[in-house]
Design a protein around this motif. Structure first.
Motif, PDB file in Angstrom:
ATOM      1  N   MET A  78       2.153  13.949   5.579  1.00 12.27           N
ATOM      2  CA  MET A  78       1.123  13.365   5.185  1.00 12.27           C
ATOM      3  C   MET A  78       1.421  12.447   4.011  1.00 12.27           C
ATOM      4  SD  MET A  78      -2.433  15.260   3.473  1.00 12.27           S
ATOM      5  CE  MET A  78      -1.547  16.776   3.179  1.00 12.27           C
ATOM      6  N   LEU A  79       0.579  11.336   3.923  1.00 15.91           N
ATOM      7  CA  LEU A  79       0.384  10.264   2.836  1.00 15.91           C
ATOM      8  C   LEU A  79       0.117  10.931   1.637  1.00 15.91           C
ATOM      9  CD1 LEU A  79      -0.704   7.365   4.747  1.00 15.91           C
ATOM     10  CD2 LEU A  79       1.448   7.821   4.117  1.00 15.91           C
ATOM     11  N   ALA A  80       0.716  10.532   0.371  1.00 15.19           N
ATOM     12  CA  ALA A  80       0.321  10.983  -0.788  1.00 15.19           C
ATOM     13  C   ALA A  80      -0.131   9.730  -1.462  1.00 15.19           C
ATOM     14  CB  ALA A  80       1.499  11.562  -1.718  1.00 15.19           C
ATOM     15  N   PHE A  81      -1.600   9.428  -1.677  1.00 13.40           N
ATOM     16  CA  PHE A  81      -2.013   8.325  -2.350  1.00 13.40           C
ATOM     17  C   PHE A  81      -2.115   8.383  -3.845  1.00 13.40           C
ATOM     18  CE2 PHE A  81      -3.878   7.871   1.914  1.00 13.40           C
ATOM     19  CZ  PHE A  81      -3.208   7.009   2.371  1.00 13.40           C
ATOM     20  N   THR A  82      -1.470   7.660  -4.502  1.00 14.25           N
ATOM     21  CA  THR A  82      -1.565   7.796  -6.185  1.00 14.25           C
ATOM     22  C   THR A  82      -2.022   6.537  -6.477  1.00 14.25           C
ATOM     23  OG1 THR A  82       0.651   6.750  -6.213  1.00 14.25           O
ATOM     24  CG2 THR A  82       0.502   9.217  -5.829  1.00 14.25           C
ATOM     25  N   SER A  83      -2.383   6.443  -7.852  1.00 13.06           N
ATOM     26  CA  SER A  83      -2.954   5.178  -8.522  1.00 13.06           C
ATOM     27  C   SER A  83      -1.755   4.089  -8.810  1.00 13.06           C
ATOM     28  CB  SER A  83      -3.471   5.597  -9.869  1.00 13.06           C
ATOM     29  OG  SER A  83      -2.786   6.222 -10.676  1.00 13.06           O
ATOM     30  N   THR A  88      -0.575   0.473   2.381  1.00 18.69           N
ATOM     31  CA  THR A  88      -1.237   1.516   3.580  1.00 18.69           C
ATOM     32  C   THR A  88      -2.061   0.542   4.718  1.00 18.69           C
ATOM     33  OG1 THR A  88      -3.017   3.436   3.554  1.00 18.69           O
ATOM     34  CG2 THR A  88      -3.523   1.481   2.084  1.00 18.69           C
ATOM     35  N   THR A  89      -2.548   1.258   5.416  1.00 18.43           N
ATOM     36  CA  THR A  89      -3.791   0.619   6.499  1.00 18.43           C
ATOM     37  C   THR A  89      -4.997   1.370   6.428  1.00 18.43           C
ATOM     38  OG1 THR A  89      -2.939   2.050   8.299  1.00 18.43           O
ATOM     39  CG2 THR A  89      -1.653   0.102   7.890  1.00 18.43           C
ATOM     40  N   ALA A  90      -5.695   0.826   6.979  1.00 17.98           N
ATOM     41  CA  ALA A  90      -7.212   1.300   7.143  1.00 17.98           C
ATOM     42  C   ALA A  90      -6.851   2.966   8.082  1.00 17.98           C
ATOM     43  CB  ALA A  90      -8.206   0.401   7.908  1.00 17.98           C
ATOM     44  N   THR A  91      -6.284   2.694   8.973  1.00 14.47           N
ATOM     45  CA  THR A  91      -5.926   3.959   9.798  1.00 14.47           C
ATOM     46  C   THR A  91      -5.317   4.975   9.002  1.00 14.47           C
ATOM     47  OG1 THR A  91      -5.867   2.487  12.031  1.00 14.47           O
ATOM     48  CG2 THR A  91      -4.795   4.721  11.992  1.00 14.47           C
ATOM     49  N   GLN A  92      -4.205   4.546   8.254  1.00  7.01           N
ATOM     50  CA  GLN A  92      -3.416   5.494   7.400  1.00  7.01           C
ATOM     51  C   GLN A  92      -4.576   6.170   6.469  1.00  7.01           C
ATOM     52  OE1 GLN A  92      -0.522   3.108   5.934  1.00  7.01           O
ATOM     53  NE2 GLN A  92       1.238   4.460   7.208  1.00  7.01           N
ATOM     54  N   GLN A  93      -5.479   5.369   5.702  1.00  5.87           N
ATOM     55  CA  GLN A  93      -6.464   5.701   4.904  1.00  5.87           C
ATOM     56  C   GLN A  93      -7.353   6.944   5.815  1.00  5.87           C
ATOM     57  OE1 GLN A  93      -7.327   5.485   1.782  1.00  5.87           O
ATOM     58  NE2 GLN A  93      -5.450   4.138   1.298  1.00  5.87           N
ATOM     59  N   LEU A  94      -7.793   6.386   6.790  1.00  6.53           N
ATOM     60  CA  LEU A  94      -8.910   7.558   7.680  1.00  6.53           C
ATOM     61  C   LEU A  94      -7.799   8.694   8.032  1.00  6.53           C
ATOM     62  CD1 LEU A  94     -10.936   8.194   9.438  1.00  6.53           C
ATOM     63  CD2 LEU A  94     -10.151   6.748  11.311  1.00  6.53           C
ATOM     64  N   ASN A  95      -6.731   8.853   8.350  1.00  5.62           N
ATOM     65  CA  ASN A  95      -5.964   9.871   8.669  1.00  5.62           C
ATOM     66  C   ASN A  95      -5.761  10.598   7.279  1.00  5.62           C
ATOM     67  OD1 ASN A  95      -5.745   9.168  11.282  1.00  5.62           O
ATOM     68  ND2 ASN A  95      -3.547   8.188  11.116  1.00  5.62           N
ATOM     69  N   PHE A  96      -5.538  10.052   6.395  1.00  2.00           N
ATOM     70  CA  PHE A  96      -5.584  10.880   5.085  1.00  2.00           C
ATOM     71  C   PHE A  96      -6.645  11.497   4.560  1.00  2.00           C
ATOM     72  CE2 PHE A  96      -6.251  11.158   0.306  1.00  2.00           C
ATOM     73  CZ  PHE A  96      -4.940  11.775   0.240  1.00  2.00           C
ATOM     74  N   TRP A  97      -7.962  10.957   4.517  1.00  2.00           N
ATOM     75  CA  TRP A  97      -9.374  11.476   4.149  1.00  2.00           C
ATOM     76  C   TRP A  97      -9.709  12.334   5.318  1.00  2.00           C
ATOM     77  CZ3 TRP A  97      -9.765  11.656  -0.508  1.00  2.00           C
ATOM     78  CH2 TRP A  97      -9.127  10.551  -1.371  1.00  2.00           C
ATOM     79  N   SER A  98      -9.421  12.248   6.495  1.00  2.00           N
ATOM     80  CA  SER A  98      -9.665  13.106   7.648  1.00  2.00           C
ATOM     81  C   SER A  98      -8.834  14.349   7.353  1.00  2.00           C
ATOM     82  CB  SER A  98      -9.118  12.748   9.050  1.00  2.00           C
ATOM     83  OG  SER A  98     -10.178  11.693   9.268  1.00  2.00           O
ATOM     84  N   ALA A 114     -14.044   5.660   9.356  1.00  2.00           N
ATOM     85  CA  ALA A 114     -14.045   5.940  11.113  1.00  2.00           C
ATOM     86  C   ALA A 114     -15.192   4.852  11.537  1.00  2.00           C
ATOM     87  CB  ALA A 114     -14.472   7.150  11.469  1.00  2.00           C
ATOM     88  N   TYR A 115     -16.203   4.488  10.615  1.00  2.00           N
ATOM     89  CA  TYR A 115     -17.369   3.552  11.341  1.00  2.00           C
ATOM     90  C   TYR A 115     -16.891   2.308  10.882  1.00  2.00           C
ATOM     91  CZ  TYR A 115     -21.130   0.518  10.208  1.00  2.00           C
ATOM     92  OH  TYR A 115     -22.222  -0.627  10.404  1.00  2.00           O
TER      93      TYR A 115
END
Length: 121
Positions: free
Chosen positions: A1-6, A13-23, A114-115
């Motif tokens: 899993m991606l670890a997002f940090t400041s 990242t990509t929008a898809t990776q962001q979606l996968n992380f938040w999902s 996702a939208y």
């Protein structure tokens, strides 16, 4: 899993990776239909996401108060959208507080992403 940090860098990242992380954080996949409804709702306040980003968010938006132009939010119309983790975190935090008077939940972020990813030319 991606670890997002400041401390993340632009283009990290990509929008898809962001979606996968938040999902993953929400424990369920983002729902584009729920995201569309969320994006257009006022949530009891004065603004919705569409107040600044437009309907649909595929063209240039305009900040409701300052009039500052905002690039398209949908990734298919703006390749830079959701590619910088620090900016994603900053703008989700700021915009959710403006629209909801609180931070968005992981599920709300996943649904909105996702939208936005469902919008294609």
């Amino acid at each position: 899993m991606l670890a997002f940090t400041s401390a993340a860098r632009a283009g990290d990242t990509t929008a898809t990776q962001q979606l996968n992380f938040w999902s993953a954080q929400a424990g369920a996949p983002g729902d584009a239909g729920k995201g569309r409804v969320f994006f257009g709702a006022r949530h009891g306040g004065e603004w919705s996401c569409t107040s600044c980003h437009g309907t649909p968010p595929t063209g240039q938006g305009k900040h409701a108060t300052t009039g500052k132009t905002i690039p398209p939010l949908a990734p298919a119309f703006n390749p830079k959208a959701f590619t910088d983790t620090a900016r994603v975190e900053k703008w989700f935090r700021r915009n959710c507080k403006d629209v909801l008077s609180r931070e968005c939940s992981a599920a709300e972020k996943a649904d909105v992403l996702a939208y936005l990813l469902s919008l294609q030319p």
